[in-house]
Design a protein around this motif. Structure first.
Motif, PDB file in Angstrom:
ATOM      1  N   ILE A 113      32.375-101.976 109.146  1.00 11.58           N
ATOM      2  CA  ILE A 113      32.920-101.077 110.160  1.00 11.58           C
ATOM      3  C   ILE A 113      32.547-101.618 111.529  1.00 11.58           C
ATOM      4  N   LEU A 114      33.546-101.737 112.391  1.00 13.53           N
ATOM      5  CA  LEU A 114      33.317-102.155 113.775  1.00 13.53           C
ATOM      6  C   LEU A 114      33.854-101.047 114.682  1.00 13.53           C
ATOM      7  N   GLY A 115      34.533-101.407 115.779  1.00  6.17           N
ATOM      8  CA  GLY A 115      35.175-100.397 116.618  1.00  6.17           C
ATOM      9  C   GLY A 115      34.216 -99.806 117.628  1.00  6.17           C
ATOM     10  N   LYS A 116      33.884 -98.548 117.434  1.00  2.00           N
ATOM     11  CA  LYS A 116      33.065 -97.855 118.425  1.00  2.00           C
ATOM     12  C   LYS A 116      31.593 -98.201 118.322  1.00  2.00           C
ATOM     13  N   ARG A 117      31.239 -99.080 117.441  1.00  2.00           N
ATOM     14  CA  ARG A 117      29.832 -99.473 117.304  1.00  2.00           C
ATOM     15  C   ARG A 117      29.502-100.548 118.351  1.00  2.00           C
ATOM     16  N   LYS A 118      29.456-100.156 119.613  1.00  2.00           N
ATOM     17  CA  LYS A 118      29.243-101.109 120.700  1.00  2.00           C
ATOM     18  C   LYS A 118      27.954-100.860 121.468  1.00  2.00           C
ATOM     19  N   GLY A 119      27.212 -99.817 121.103  1.00  2.00           N
ATOM     20  CA  GLY A 119      26.011 -99.482 121.853  1.00  2.00           C
ATOM     21  C   GLY A 119      24.990-100.595 121.880  1.00  2.00           C
ATOM     22  N   PHE A 120      24.905-101.370 120.784  1.00  2.00           N
ATOM     23  CA  PHE A 120      23.925-102.456 120.736  1.00  2.00           C
ATOM     24  C   PHE A 120      24.243-103.537 121.764  1.00  2.00           C
ATOM     25  N   CYS A 121      25.529-103.730 122.075  1.00  2.00           N
ATOM     26  CA  CYS A 121      25.902-104.717 123.099  1.00  2.00           C
ATOM     27  C   CYS A 121      25.366-104.289 124.465  1.00  2.00           C
ATOM     28  N   LYS A 122      25.482-103.008 124.770  1.00  2.00           N
ATOM     29  CA  LYS A 122      24.968-102.497 126.034  1.00  2.00           C
ATOM     30  C   LYS A 122      23.466-102.690 126.133  1.00  2.00           C
ATOM     31  N   ILE A 123      22.748-102.419 125.040  1.00  2.00           N
ATOM     32  CA  ILE A 123      21.290-102.570 125.041  1.00  2.00           C
ATOM     33  C   ILE A 123      20.894-104.033 125.209  1.00  2.00           C
ATOM     34  N   CYS A 124      21.632-104.934 124.559  1.00  2.00           N
ATOM     35  CA  CYS A 124      21.339-106.364 124.706  1.00  2.00           C
ATOM     36  C   CYS A 124      21.567-106.831 126.140  1.00  2.00           C
ATOM     37  N   LEU A 125      22.603-106.320 126.771  1.00  2.00           N
ATOM     38  CA  LEU A 125      22.853-106.681 128.159  1.00  2.00           C
ATOM     39  C   LEU A 125      21.779-106.120 129.085  1.00  2.00           C
ATOM     40  N   GLN A 126      21.262-104.967 128.757  1.00  2.00           N
ATOM     41  CA  GLN A 126      20.208-104.374 129.573  1.00  2.00           C
ATOM     42  C   GLN A 126      18.880-105.100 129.407  1.00  2.00           C
ATOM     43  N   THR A 127      18.606-105.588 128.209  1.00  2.00           N
ATOM     44  CA  THR A 127      17.319-106.230 127.929  1.00  2.00           C
ATOM     45  C   THR A 127      17.373-107.754 128.017  1.00  2.00           C
ATOM     46  N   GLY A 128      18.583-108.323 127.995  1.00  2.00           N
ATOM     47  CA  GLY A 128      18.710-109.772 128.001  1.00  2.00           C
ATOM     48  C   GLY A 128      18.502-110.399 126.632  1.00  2.00           C
ATOM     49  N   ALA A 129      18.505-109.597 125.576  1.00  2.00           N
ATOM     50  CA  ALA A 129      18.328-110.123 124.220  1.00  2.00           C
ATOM     51  C   ALA A 129      19.603-110.791 123.728  1.00  2.00           C
ATOM     52  N   SER A 130      19.451-111.828 122.936  1.00  2.00           N
ATOM     53  CA  SER A 130      20.601-112.548 122.380  1.00  2.00           C
ATOM     54  C   SER A 130      21.079-111.852 121.109  1.00  2.00           C
ATOM     55  N   ILE A 131      22.406-111.862 120.902  1.00  2.00           N
ATOM     56  CA  ILE A 131      23.006-111.279 119.702  1.00  2.00           C
ATOM     57  C   ILE A 131      23.219-112.378 118.667  1.00  2.00           C
ATOM     58  N   VAL A 132      22.819-112.098 117.427  1.00  2.00           N
ATOM     59  CA  VAL A 132      23.016-113.051 116.323  1.00  2.00           C
ATOM     60  C   VAL A 132      23.839-112.353 115.245  1.00  2.00           C
ATOM     61  N   PRO A 133      25.132-112.673 115.103  1.00  2.00           N
ATOM     62  CA  PRO A 133      25.932-112.049 114.041  1.00  2.00           C
ATOM     63  C   PRO A 133      25.533-112.581 112.669  1.00  2.00           C
ATOM     64  N   CYS A 134      25.496-111.669 111.699  1.00  2.00           N
ATOM     65  CA  CYS A 134      25.095-112.046 110.342  1.00  2.00           C
ATOM     66  C   CYS A 134      25.994-111.330 109.346  1.00  2.00           C
ATOM     67  N   TYR A 135      26.518-112.080 108.375  1.00  2.00           N
ATOM     68  CA  TYR A 135      27.318-111.474 107.310  1.00  2.00           C
ATOM     69  C   TYR A 135      26.791-111.958 105.958  1.00  2.00           C
ATOM     70  N   VAL A 136      26.714-111.004 105.008  1.00  2.00           N
ATOM     71  CA  VAL A 136      26.191-111.314 103.683  1.00  2.00           C
ATOM     72  C   VAL A 136      27.266-111.018 102.645  1.00  2.00           C
ATOM     73  N   LEU A 137      27.925-112.059 102.168  1.00  2.00           N
ATOM     74  CA  LEU A 137      28.910-111.888 101.105  1.00  2.00           C
ATOM     75  C   LEU A 137      28.192-111.551  99.794  1.00  2.00           C
ATOM     76  N   GLY A 138      28.629-110.486  99.151  1.00  2.00           N
ATOM     77  CA  GLY A 138      28.036-110.064  97.894  1.00  2.00           C
ATOM     78  C   GLY A 138      27.051-108.924  98.024  1.00  2.00           C
ATOM     79  N   ALA A 139      26.666-108.564  99.261  1.00  2.00           N
ATOM     80  CA  ALA A 139      25.680-107.491  99.444  1.00  2.00           C
ATOM     81  C   ALA A 139      26.184-106.154  98.917  1.00  2.00           C
ATOM     82  N   ASN A 140      27.492-105.942  98.979  1.00  2.00           N
ATOM     83  CA  ASN A 140      28.051-104.681  98.491  1.00  2.00           C
ATOM     84  C   ASN A 140      27.978-104.546  96.975  1.00  2.00           C
ATOM     85  N   GLU A 141      27.738-105.653  96.282  1.00  2.00           N
ATOM     86  CA  GLU A 141      27.712-105.618  94.825  1.00  2.00           C
ATOM     87  C   GLU A 141      26.303-105.535  94.243  1.00  2.00           C
ATOM     88  N   VAL A 142      25.295-105.571  95.098  1.00  2.00           N
ATOM     89  CA  VAL A 142      23.916-105.601  94.618  1.00  2.00           C
ATOM     90  C   VAL A 142      23.566-104.321  93.864  1.00  2.00           C
TER      91      VAL A 142
END
Length: 290
Positions: A113-142
């Motif tokens: 789910i994406l879309g309105k989940r943007k609050g973390f971007c605002k926090i990263c811009l406020q703190t200067g933290a870098s964003i690292v995207p991560c995707y785990v194929l198969g996690a839904n089947e665990v």
């Protein structure tokens, strides 16, 4: 790692002087691959990865102490800002922006789910933290989850802000602690470095989406061709990832076109689109609007 026959793909490098927010998808029952990439990054860079948890955890005295000792902080803005200012080696925090809602997706296909989940971007811009995207194929089947996003339990979980997710483990045991044996491909994308600003904009969200698409393409290629094609020493070029990116972009554009044409999403206000990742694998389903 051996149990899941897991493969880890890490792009880029990590610096001691920076803080990082690991944006982890999909949620599944919980972040099953957190320890996998944390161990690899600790061996390479010495970092000790932290993670976030639902606020309800910190209302329970004993559980709160245990989770805090383990490296968990509340997912709300204030604690997350503090976590993103910690010095090395605690300069990496994992966030699952899909939250409780995403726990009910992915029961029959890969979903995020994406879309309105943007609050973390605002926090990263406020703190200067870098964003690292991560995707785990198969996690839904665990773990097997029995109820989807339109179920009563999903609505109650959203209303109460707590996960009410019945699950099954290996051999069909209800609430089993032994996970299903399935393959995991963990793709950690290139860090997106930002400078702290007083007035955040939405541009960083677009960069995160683009990086997440690349992480998906990396995971697809590794699942199709094996880990030898996606090592940390020799990453695939954009040209090599072009077929996977084209399928992902086509599905993404189809979602956007549908919403512009109809003015409303489907599936209980969640319009979905899908694209096959690997022949014979479960389809990818991204939900950009929620």
């Amino acid at each position: 790692a051996h149990y899941f026959n897991a493969e880890l793909i890490v792009e880029g490098t990590f610096e001691r002087e920076r803080d990082y927010l690991m944006v982890y998808h999909p949620h599944g029952l919980f972040g099953i691959a957190h320890t996998l990439y944390c161990r690899a990054l600790h061996e390479t860079y010495g970092t000790c990865g932290l993670f976030t948890g639902a606020d309800v955890i910190f209302l329970m005295p004993l559980l709160r102490r245990l989770m805090t000792w383990w490296g968990c902080s509340a997912v709300t803005a204030g604690p997350l800002r503090r976590a993103l200012r910690y010095p090395w080696p605690h300069n990496m925090t994992m966030l699952q922006p899909g939250g409780v809602s995403e726990m009910f997706y992915g029961t029959d296909r890969e979903q995020i789910i994406l879309g309105k989940r943007k609050g973390f971007c605002k926090i990263c811009l406020q703190t200067g933290a870098s964003i690292v995207p991560c995707y785990v194929l198969g996690a839904n089947e665990v773990f097997t989850r029995y109820f989807g996003p339109s179920s009563l339990l999903a609505r109650l979980s959203s209303l109460l802000r707590v996960s009410l997710v019945p699950w099954g483990g290996r051999w069909g045991i209800p609430f089993g602690v032994v996970p299903n044996k399935c393959k995991l491909v963990v793709a950690v994308g290139q860090p997106i470095h930002v400078a702290a600003v007083e007035e955040p904009t939405s541009a960083l969200y677009s960069l995160n989406v683009d990086s997440l698409k690349r992480a998906l393409a990396l995971a697809e290629r590794a699942a199709a061709e094996g880990p030898s094609t996606c090592t940390s020493n020799q990453q695939p070029t954009d040209e090599e990832l072009a077929p996977a990116r084209a399928r992902i972009d086509e599905a993404w554009d189809a979602q956007a076109s549908h919403e512009r044409t109809t003015g409303r999403p489907n599936l209980s206000r969640l319009h979905s689109f899908s694209a096959s990742l690997v022949s014979g694998a479960r389809p990818l389903l991204i939900l950009p609007c929620v």
